[in-house]
Design an enzyme around this catalytic site. Sequence first.
Site, mmCIF file in Angstrom:
data_model
loop_
_atom_site.group_PDB
_atom_site.id
_atom_site.type_symbol
_atom_site.label_atom_id
_atom_site.label_comp_id
_atom_site.label_asym_id
_atom_site.label_seq_id
_atom_site.Cartn_x
_atom_site.Cartn_y
_atom_site.Cartn_z
ATOM 1 N N ASP A 100 12.000 0.534 2.777
ATOM 2 C CA ASP A 100 10.749 1.781 3.957
ATOM 3 C C ASP A 100 8.691 1.144 2.857
ATOM 4 O OD1 ASP A 100 8.369 2.760 5.249
ATOM 5 O OD2 ASP A 100 9.132 4.840 5.303
ATOM 6 N N GLY A 107 10.710 -0.568 -2.133
ATOM 7 C CA GLY A 107 11.769 -1.911 -1.152
ATOM 8 C C GLY A 107 11.869 -3.123 -1.023
ATOM 9 N N GLY A 166 3.306 7.230 3.442
ATOM 10 C CA GLY A 166 3.872 7.278 2.337
ATOM 11 C C GLY A 166 5.383 6.373 2.417
ATOM 12 N N GLU A 167 5.968 5.478 1.048
ATOM 13 C CA GLU A 167 7.036 5.309 1.381
ATOM 14 C C GLU A 167 7.959 5.882 1.200
ATOM 15 O OE1 GLU A 167 9.120 0.994 -1.407
ATOM 16 O OE2 GLU A 167 6.722 2.168 -1.824
ATOM 17 N N GLY A 168 9.268 5.885 2.661
ATOM 18 C CA GLY A 168 10.568 6.215 2.555
ATOM 19 C C GLY A 168 9.925 7.790 4.301
#
Length: 650
Positions: free
Chosen positions: A497, A501, A550-552
């Site tokens: 995500d 990554g 946000g990533e994740g």
Amino acid sequence: MSVDGWNTLLVLGGIRSGKSEFAESVVADAPTVRYVATAPAGDPEDTEWATRLAAHRARRPGSWTTEETAADPGRLAEVIAAAGPNETLLVDDLGGWVTVLLDPAHQPADDTATITELAAAVRASAARLVLVSPEVGLSLVPTTPLGRAFTDALGATNRAVADACDAVALVVAGQTAWLKPAATPTHPAGPTQADVPAQAGPGQAGAPDEALPEVLTPAAPAAPAPAPAGAPGQADWAAPTMALPMVATGLVIQPGMELPMPDDYTGPQAVDRLATLDIPGAGLGVLERVVGFAAATQGTATPTPWGPVRVLLLHGDHEGGASAGATPGESARRARQARAGKGALARLAAENGASLQVVETPTSAPIEEGPALTGEQVESALRYGWRLAEQAADAGVQLLVLAACGAGTETAAAAVLAATAGAEPPAVLGRVMNEQGEYDDAAWMVRCAAVRDALHRTRRSPREAKDILAELGGGDVAVATGVLLGATARRIPVLLDGPVGVAAGMVSRDLAGQARHWCLLPDHGGRPGVRLAADVLGLTPLLDLHLDLGEGATALAALPLLRSALTLAAGLPVHPSLGGGDDEDFAEPEPAGPGPTSTEPGPEFAEPEPAGPGPTSTEPEPEFAEPEPAGPGPTTTGPDEPVAPGRRAD
């Protein structure tokens, strides 16, 4: 036995082979280590021997304690027998112990009985125990009686201790070969036996890793032993691959590793099975890919929703132009927020019942001026990420979610994409938004210039995976790459995500092409770099929500939907027309007393039976009278009558 498959380990090797360094690296992650020194002090005038001992002492961390057993050879067995299950012992080495055993000062002595006592203590040891011993049986037969006595006694000791240990490793020229594999560890069972990932952990050789800052210290690295073929209860899809013998020889993370692949058959079988289920509508749509992915990674045509989930939040900043426009200290605030259980990522993790681990990664130097990391830092970061995946597997985690928060992460990912996919930086680098929610195009241009200068600086540099991580990727991308490789080795699927990554996925192709098949991309988040990397990796995003949390966090927001698809695939029966269960088989319970037997809606209470004789007809009768309205209004429950023109409705 410890969770990584062994409790006692014998490390053999020749002189200057690296056996001691390898043994020290195996226990490097233990909180405390008791170092048991067996060698005698030696001649005070022997400066070379004193230098060797001093080098050994200098390598030991300050948290280690040292215990000398040279005064009495029987003391070693006593120390091992008295150690508790929470202790870690490193015995270095048995050659010095045999030297003391044969010393005339301890004669007469029963050497055979003393060796037997030592082996018995090793076999019954409750502590985590690593013993180092020289292998002298490959050399010529000594020409002196004392030399022959030493080699005979040491050979007998090595054989007895090797038989008592769970695992035996031989170090030759710094390379490790496993002579006696450790037992395959048992992971917590999931809903079905096929859901349990097989042991496929890596090993490591050489000097211990450089220390990386971390929030949750990973467990000690697993012994790099292949699972025995044909282990009881192990499905064919979980059979070990050539990766494990390769790892066992010390080639831990290198290009061309052969790691496990998801099952080729169960994925299509699970998707075909969806067409037979008793689903009222047309089916799961694009979520069929989730079912196929889960089936292939779990090795069963009836996959179940993922159980324990762990989120790895990688925090590491990139200096220089890569972080242009970023608010100073913002990424550190996000990391502290996640540790405190606050913020979008932590709240979504709690909602999904997922554990959240904040991982501090090395800060990356400005890529426009020089390498982001040194080669040693890259190696250490890769091994560190691999151990994070191993720790999750040992804890029974069935799904990993990669997250990242760091200044300049998207810039570093764009540089990696430009180097690996030939992309133009402006095409894959998203616009910069400041803390006021406004686009900062000046900062975006600085980031593009940083990537351009970095690519120009490295135009003649190798484009191997580790070179790209060192020159362009930086700490967070390197650790993320290690996580993907370690998760692949332990058969754990990963939700990607965001830019870090997918950049790790691009780099991992050259190290182990199997890694991308264990990755799932729920959404592209509207990021151009993620779109391009997904296309190269063959990871079609499942959703098109354009979430940018946000990533994740986006992956966690989509996780309940993915789990719902797996719940339906696992729980719904086959349609009755195809031989499934029939709802008519269900028997309606008989009413407790007199009353209607129809399932049509009826009144809430039954009319009491008359006290005397009455009609015996079973024709339905109204059970109560409709109450009169309290005021003016219609008295019928039928359709309203039209109102005449010019007349007010009552």
